[in-house]
Design an enzyme around this catalytic site. Sequence first.
Site, mmCIF file in Angstrom:
data_model
loop_
_atom_site.group_PDB
_atom_site.id
_atom_site.type_symbol
_atom_site.label_atom_id
_atom_site.label_comp_id
_atom_site.label_asym_id
_atom_site.label_seq_id
_atom_site.Cartn_x
_atom_site.Cartn_y
_atom_site.Cartn_z
ATOM 1 N N PRO A 116 76.092 42.300 33.901
ATOM 2 C CA PRO A 116 76.830 41.760 32.598
ATOM 3 C C PRO A 116 75.648 40.906 31.687
ATOM 4 O O PRO A 116 74.547 40.697 31.792
ATOM 5 C CB PRO A 116 77.623 40.800 33.411
ATOM 6 C CG PRO A 116 77.766 41.145 34.879
ATOM 7 C CD PRO A 116 76.386 42.212 35.017
ATOM 8 N N GLU A 117 76.423 40.508 30.478
ATOM 9 C CA GLU A 117 75.664 39.281 29.708
ATOM 10 C C GLU A 117 75.122 38.042 30.508
ATOM 11 O O GLU A 117 75.704 37.737 31.278
ATOM 12 C CB GLU A 117 76.596 38.864 28.569
ATOM 13 C CG GLU A 117 76.102 38.062 27.690
ATOM 14 C CD GLU A 117 76.926 37.503 26.837
ATOM 15 O OE1 GLU A 117 76.589 36.713 25.767
ATOM 16 O OE2 GLU A 117 78.294 37.702 26.886
ATOM 17 N N ALA A 118 73.680 37.890 30.170
ATOM 18 C CA ALA A 118 73.164 36.610 30.672
ATOM 19 C C ALA A 118 73.366 36.849 32.438
ATOM 20 O O ALA A 118 73.436 35.359 33.001
ATOM 21 C CB ALA A 118 73.897 35.646 30.237
#
Length: 352
Positions: free
Chosen positions: A70-72
């Site tokens: 996922p993002e970040a």
Amino acid sequence: MALVTTTSSAANDGPLFAEVDMGSDFNSPTVRATVVQASTVFYDTPGTLDKAERLLAEAAGYGSQLVVFPEAFVGGYPRGSNFGVSIGSRTQKGREDFRKYHSAAIDVPGPEVDRLAAMAGKYKVYLVMGVIERDGYTLYCTVLFFDSQGRYLGKHRKVMPTALERIIWGFGDGSTIPVFETPIGKIGAAICWENRMPLLRTAMYAKGVEIYCAPTADARDVWQASMTHIALEGGCFVLSANQFCRRKDYPPAPEYEFCGTEEELTPDSVVCAGGSVIISPSGAVLAGPNYEGEALISADLDLGEIARFKFDFDVVGHYSRPEVLSLVVKDHPTNPVTFTSTTEIEENTKFK
């Protein structure tokens, strides 16, 4: 950790005349892909990397060739935090929150990148990883790419942070919008609401993206509509990975507070419900969306689907009208300061 897979098969009632095999299996490889739906170990980058390796090992054990996080994921998506910002002022606590967040970010290149590369090589997978990148004292929401030989391929920096993200993250430029040609397909990524930017998508289509990765922090149902549209528009596979987080996945208050909601949340309250999904170029959902918890969500990608559905619609090919509509992408780095050495100045002026 749950494994969620979906594969499709059509019933064969037996045709009157047998279809001639034209070698489609040879020309249309299948790639097993996994999107990871799991939470960061917040403010604990070594712990997050340990968790990433466990998830990567599990996905590789299921035969995955490509794994998207996922993002970040490394560094953390600071959901609910406001960093003490209001128009015209910042608080001391907010500055300290940023210091801790900055400490959890990673340098690119750096030791954490080396470890991620080693993981990709160890488990023989292509790895797409969402990180918070530290460049001096500016942070970027970034995606890193690694090949199955353990080599770092490059990065994409989010070109447009959303809302309050702009307070804590810098803006990427046109030099980090890569599409990497690999033996398992051409791989690129856009992060969260970048995916709603039609010109950015068009740039990626023009680079030939076939496996379009969309790490995100958006768990709303409407996100699925965007992912389906991109798969149809781009004639590509779309792999969207989001974190699944409960309140207990973040540090306890007052170290970390969800603005205005802290009294209402229990440790088990879901603060990000996931919704990770894999979609084919036809718009068919191959796996997900999953809103149940942490999971590895996998599907087999028949790369022959790309040609089959670009026959209908090739957005930067036969369905484009460049004499009417065109796009110019400035894909060079935009540096605030450029130094020119004395030697270079002398060389440039020697024959003038």
